[in-house]
Design a protein around this motif. Structure first.
Motif, mmCIF file in Angstrom:
data_model
loop_
_atom_site.group_PDB
_atom_site.id
_atom_site.type_symbol
_atom_site.label_atom_id
_atom_site.label_comp_id
_atom_site.label_asym_id
_atom_site.label_seq_id
_atom_site.Cartn_x
_atom_site.Cartn_y
_atom_site.Cartn_z
ATOM 1 N N GLY A 122 1.400 0.691 -2.647
ATOM 2 C CA GLY A 122 0.673 0.288 -3.845
ATOM 3 C C GLY A 122 -0.805 0.047 -3.661
ATOM 4 O O GLY A 122 -1.498 -0.242 -4.616
ATOM 5 N N ALA A 123 -1.329 0.144 -2.451
ATOM 6 C CA ALA A 123 -2.763 -0.073 -2.247
ATOM 7 C C ALA A 123 -3.237 0.923 -1.212
ATOM 8 O O ALA A 123 -2.740 0.928 -0.092
ATOM 9 C CB ALA A 123 -3.036 -1.496 -1.765
ATOM 10 N N SER A 124 -4.174 1.763 -1.590
ATOM 11 C CA SER A 124 -4.557 2.782 -0.627
ATOM 12 C C SER A 124 -5.746 2.305 0.167
ATOM 13 O O SER A 124 -6.572 1.515 -0.294
ATOM 14 C CB SER A 124 -4.840 4.091 -1.360
ATOM 15 O OG SER A 124 -6.197 4.390 -1.331
ATOM 16 N N SER A 125 -5.797 2.757 1.387
ATOM 17 C CA SER A 125 -6.878 2.356 2.272
ATOM 18 C C SER A 125 -7.547 3.626 2.770
ATOM 19 O O SER A 125 -6.935 4.694 2.755
ATOM 20 C CB SER A 125 -6.286 1.527 3.414
ATOM 21 O OG SER A 125 -6.555 2.092 4.643
ATOM 22 N N SER A 126 -8.817 3.549 3.144
ATOM 23 C CA SER A 126 -9.461 4.774 3.594
ATOM 24 C C SER A 126 -10.284 4.520 4.846
ATOM 25 O O SER A 126 -10.745 3.407 5.109
ATOM 26 C CB SER A 126 -10.324 5.363 2.485
ATOM 27 O OG SER A 126 -11.473 4.581 2.327
ATOM 28 N N PHE A 127 -10.428 5.553 5.650
ATOM 29 C CA PHE A 127 -11.162 5.458 6.912
ATOM 30 C C PHE A 127 -11.571 6.857 7.317
ATOM 31 O O PHE A 127 -11.094 7.848 6.751
ATOM 32 C CB PHE A 127 -10.304 4.809 7.999
ATOM 33 C CG PHE A 127 -8.967 5.461 8.187
ATOM 34 C CD1 PHE A 127 -8.793 6.481 9.103
ATOM 35 C CD2 PHE A 127 -7.864 5.073 7.421
ATOM 36 C CE1 PHE A 127 -7.568 7.097 9.279
ATOM 37 C CE2 PHE A 127 -6.621 5.683 7.589
ATOM 38 C CZ PHE A 127 -6.475 6.703 8.512
ATOM 39 N N THR A 152 -4.588 -4.365 8.597
ATOM 40 C CA THR A 152 -4.172 -4.354 7.194
ATOM 41 C C THR A 152 -5.344 -4.158 6.245
ATOM 42 O O THR A 152 -5.134 -3.851 5.073
ATOM 43 C CB THR A 152 -3.513 -5.686 6.792
ATOM 44 O OG1 THR A 152 -4.471 -6.727 7.008
ATOM 45 C CG2 THR A 152 -2.273 -5.955 7.600
ATOM 46 N N GLU A 153 -6.560 -4.421 6.727
ATOM 47 C CA GLU A 153 -7.742 -4.422 5.863
ATOM 48 C C GLU A 153 -7.737 -5.575 4.877
ATOM 49 O O GLU A 153 -8.516 -5.578 3.933
ATOM 50 C CB GLU A 153 -7.840 -3.116 5.044
ATOM 51 C CG GLU A 153 -8.565 -2.017 5.768
ATOM 52 C CD GLU A 153 -8.990 -0.936 4.799
ATOM 53 O OE1 GLU A 153 -10.166 -0.581 4.831
ATOM 54 O OE2 GLU A 153 -8.151 -0.467 4.004
#
Ligand code: HEM
Ligand SMILES: [Cu+2]
Ligand SMILES: [Cu+2]
Lengths: 233, 547
Positions: free
Chosen positions: A168-173, B307-308
């Motif tokens: 439900g929460a996207s992260s980017s790198f 987890t950020e």
């Protein structure tokens, strides 16, 4: 753009020697103290085993100055380590380069899916075969990462980097892959996600930018052909 | 025994004997020893699970258990080690020893302590009863992150039994901590100010404070998880799982210090006693303990670097700062040995082993306190190696220091020196052989919590070595049990003070009478018996000078 492996090696290059030195020095001190001040066999007559035998132990019970000085040295070591870590952290958390490719990664029990944004190309594994992550060498690649069920983690050990895939929460790198090559099982899930967690892997295939572009064109054509065939049928 | 003050002897309680009498006793020594033995039983049981895991991992492929089975093994191994072994045994040592160290006849609120024992047993039964159900015990890992631990993903009843077990064990820990802390606050002997508490008692103070502040977060996390499983809508994504991680690690990091400090205290007592010297730098030590405890309540986010969801730099700063109080502890230990008269008896050997092994756990802890390094090492075998160096190298080595040191006091008989040496050296060899290869496995990319790994990865040799090491640990424990059996059947009477102890527990008989003390020596420092011995020495010197 930061090379996560180089950052790791640089930070490790400071931490490892200090850590090894601390362990070696303290272990040596423990051993030397234990042997130097131990009660030797000859000294140990019957009834002499208790304290207050022949050789009297020192009664000095504190050394506030020395200890304060030592604590100051510890603070300096901690400050040095923190400073080194922070300067890397600033680079890793705020990538500035413009990425050439964006790959949307979806984790699901117990598979990976790689969507090459803006191209319609998707990499999926088979029932028992892991998918292959194909990337261009020496160019920053942007990833977005999301899970559709439980928490997973995207780990490429050769890049010394991992990131959690949250539902439900996207992260980017961004990652950079300096050299071409093929790594079987080069990526894996590292957050326990249930039954087949150990099998949740992918291969990593780093190609020259030209070879990567060619691969992408070919995959697009194949996808287009499949799309056209679907439309025709 | 000239300078002793008589102590009022409380009426001796009339209690029934046998098992009922033991389970209903309010004598802190019975309760403390009972919890201790119970928790040690859980240690052996969880150790058997570890052996099963290691035999599965010796070679690639699945030979011993299925994947489902493996997931239950590490979940129940880790949970048992923390909730049913390490926490209760650390506090049980406090229930038994703290009144003796501070010259009290009992603990405050003995019935709370007794309830703590019962709840620990019930929690253990609940957690392990999962193995009797059709789908087996909980298999979601010892921190049970949702949504994996939510009903749709883990519908087994074993997981619910596990939640009950954790809650019961957490309540037990809080009751025991309250009892120990209240004892120290209320029942100190005349002259025993807070700054004359023995070192071990101080470590109990900080551990109990941490239990009372951190364990409620665990109970809340478990209650929310249970509500989510049964009703839903509580820990919904995306925020719910992150909130759970905060709650859990607000407990989960401090707990590793809860199960560390008391054994650090035992090690300090052993080093001081067997060096014939007062524990060095008592006041800085107490201050650094308090600082240690406060800091370690503020580092939980280092479990969430990837987890950020947390400010990584903040938690990296607090985590790295832990090296300051830890370094002070090492300074004091080494300075106590300096110019001492060191007797390398078995408790001292284990204390030195603790210093060496925990050092590796501690330095690798600073390593993973740096996010750039942790991004690679977290959730890999590097972490498994790191925390076993702190939990086995620290807590378990400290536990055996405590056992060898206080066994004569508790049982009135001596453990055998030769068997003890065998136990020690086998532990050192087995421990390093089991866990050191794991650092390399993690660096090379082996994730934790996997029942299998590809043969092509080249991890087979290191894994086989590690499995052999776990067999050596098992052997060392058998030697220890043999030592216990020999000690109890062919008794060598210990006398009140076999080691030349420093604190009050050595001023009464072994084992102590129900009321603990017939008379107390005056307390003018944190080492009253050493004071007395040194004064006698000085008088002897003065006489010698006159003659
Ligand atoms: C007696 C020797 C021990 C051996 C051979 C051993 C071995 C292991 C192994 C093989 C794992 C599983 C790694 C994985 O698949 O991820 C593990 C996990 C664990 N162990 Fe131990 N261990 C021992 C003692 C201890 C002790 C004394 C403690 C704590 C006081 C402890 C706490 C844990 C925890 C918390 C986990 C993590 C469980 C999880 O991932 O949910 N272990 N251990
Ligand atoms: Cu996984
Ligand atoms: Cu932690």
């Amino acid at each position: 753009m930061t090379d996560t492996r180089r950052e790791f090696d640089q930070v490790a290059g400071l931490y490892l020697p200090i850590g090894v030195a601390v362990v070696v020095v303290i272990v040596a001190l423990v051993v030397v103290m234990a042997l130097r001040y131990r009660v030797r066999d000859g000294e140990q007559e019957p009834g002499d085993d208790g304290p207050g035998g022949r050789r009297r132990p020192s009664r000095i019970a504190d050394a506030p100055r020395a200890e304060a000085l030592y604590a100051a040295v510890l603070v300096c070591i901690a400050a040095l380590l923190v400073w080194r870590t922070f300067s890397t952290e600033a680079r890793e958390d705020h990538p500035r380069a413009a990425a050439t490719a964006t790959i949307d990664v979806t984790a699901a029990r117990w598979h990976w899916r790689f969507d090459y944004r803006g191209t319609g190309v998707t990499q999926l594994g088979g029932d028992r075969t892991p998918p292959t992550l194909v990337v261009p060498a020496a160019q920053p690649v942007r990833f977005t990462l999301v899970s559709i069920d439980v928490i997973h983690a995207f780990w490429i050990p050769a890049r010394r980097f991992k990131r959690d895939a949250n539902p439900g929460a996207s992260s980017s790198f961004e990652l950079i892959f300096p050299t071409t090559g093929f790594w079987r099982d080069g990526g894996e899930c590292s957050e326990f996600c249930g039954l087949r967690h150990a099998q949740m892997r992918f291969d990593v295939d780093v190609r020259t930018p030209a070879a990567y572009a060619a691969w992408l064109r070919q995959r697009r054509a194949a996808a287009g052909a499949v799309g056209a065939a679907g439309a025709a049928g | 025994m000239s300078a002793t003050a008589p102590v009022a002897r409380p009426p001796r309680p009339r209690t029934p004997g046998g098992l009922v009498g033991t389970l209903a006793s309010t004598d802190h020594k019975v309760v403390g020893a009972g919890i201790f033995v119970t928790a040690f039983g859980f240690f052996l049981a969880a150790g058997v699970l570890a052996l099963l895991m290691r035999s599965e991992l010796a070679q690639p492929g699945l030979q011993v258990v299925s994947e489902e089975g493996y997931n239950q093994l590490f979940t129940i191994h880790g949970s048992t080690m923390f909730y049913l072994f390490a926490t209760p045994i650390a506090l049980a040592a406090g229930i038994y020893l703290v009144p003796l160290q501070i010259g009290a006849a009992r603990v405050a609120w003995p019935r709370l302590a007794l309830a703590g024992w019962w709840l620990t047993i019930m929690g253990g039964l609940s957690m392990w009863s999962g193995f009797l159900t059709q789908q087996g015990a909980a298999d979601v890992g010892w921190y049970a992150y949702p949504p994996l631990s939510d009903m749709p993903n883990s519908p087994t009843i074993g997981t619910d039994y596990w939640i009950f077990g954790v809650i019961l064990a957490a309540v037990a820990g809080m009751l025991l901590a309250a009892s120990v802390l209240a004892t120290i606050v209320k029942l100190r002997a005349p002259g025993m100010t807070m700054l004359r508490l023995p070192v071990f008692a101080w470590t109990q103070v900080v551990s109990c404070l941490m239990v009372l502040t951190a364990f409620p977060a665990l109970i809340v996390a478990m209650a929310l998880l249970f509500a989510q499983r049964q009703l839903g809508g509580v820990l919904t994504t995306p925020e719910g799982p992150i909130a759970y991680q905060h709650l859990f690690w607000f407990f989960g990091h401090p707990v590793v210090y809860v199960v560390f400090f008391p054994f650090l205290g035992a090690v300090a007592e052993a080093i001081a006693t067997f060096s014939g010297r007062r524990w060095f730098g008592y006041r800085p030590f107490v201050i650094s303990l308090l600082l240690f405890a406060a800091l370690s309540m503020s580092v939980w986010g280092h479990h969430m670097f990837t987890t950020e969801a947390v400010k990584n730099t903040y938690f990296s700063l607090t985590s790295t700062a832990l090296l300051v109080p830890a370094g002070i502890e090492y300074f004091d230990a080494l300075a106590t040995m300096w110019r001492g008269r060191i007797r390398l008896r078995v408790p001292m050997l284990f204390a030195l082993g603790f210093l060496v092994l925990f050092l590796i756990g501690g330095t690798t802890g600073i390593w993973i306190g740096s996010p750039a390094l942790d991004y690679h090492d977290t959730d890999s075998y590097f972490i498994v190696a790191h925390f076993h160096y702190t939990l086995f190298g620290g807590s378990v080595m400290g536990l055996f220091t405590a056992i060898y040191l206080w066994w004569p006091k508790v049982t009135g008989t001596m453990l055998r020196e030769r068997l003890g040496r065998w136990h020690f050296w086998l532990t050192m060899v087995g421990m390093n052989l089991t866990f050191f290869p794991m650092f390399f496995l993690g660096e090379q990319g082996m994730a934790r919590r996997v029942a299998d790994y590809p043969r092509s990865a080249g991890w087979t040799t290191l894994n086989t070595l590690s499995t052999i090491g776990s067999g050596v640990i098992a052997l060392s424990l058998l030697v220890f049990l043999l030592n216990v059996a020999v000690s109890l059947t062919r008794r060598v009477p210990a006398g009140p003070d076999p080691w030349g102890g420093h604190s009050l527990e050595w001023a009464t008989s072994s084992p102590p009478p129900p009321h603990n003390f017939d008379a107390l020596p005056p307390v003018r420092s944190f080492a009253p018996l050493l004071d007395r011995r040194e004064a006698e020495q000085d008088r002897g010197d003065a006489r010698g000078a006159v003659a």
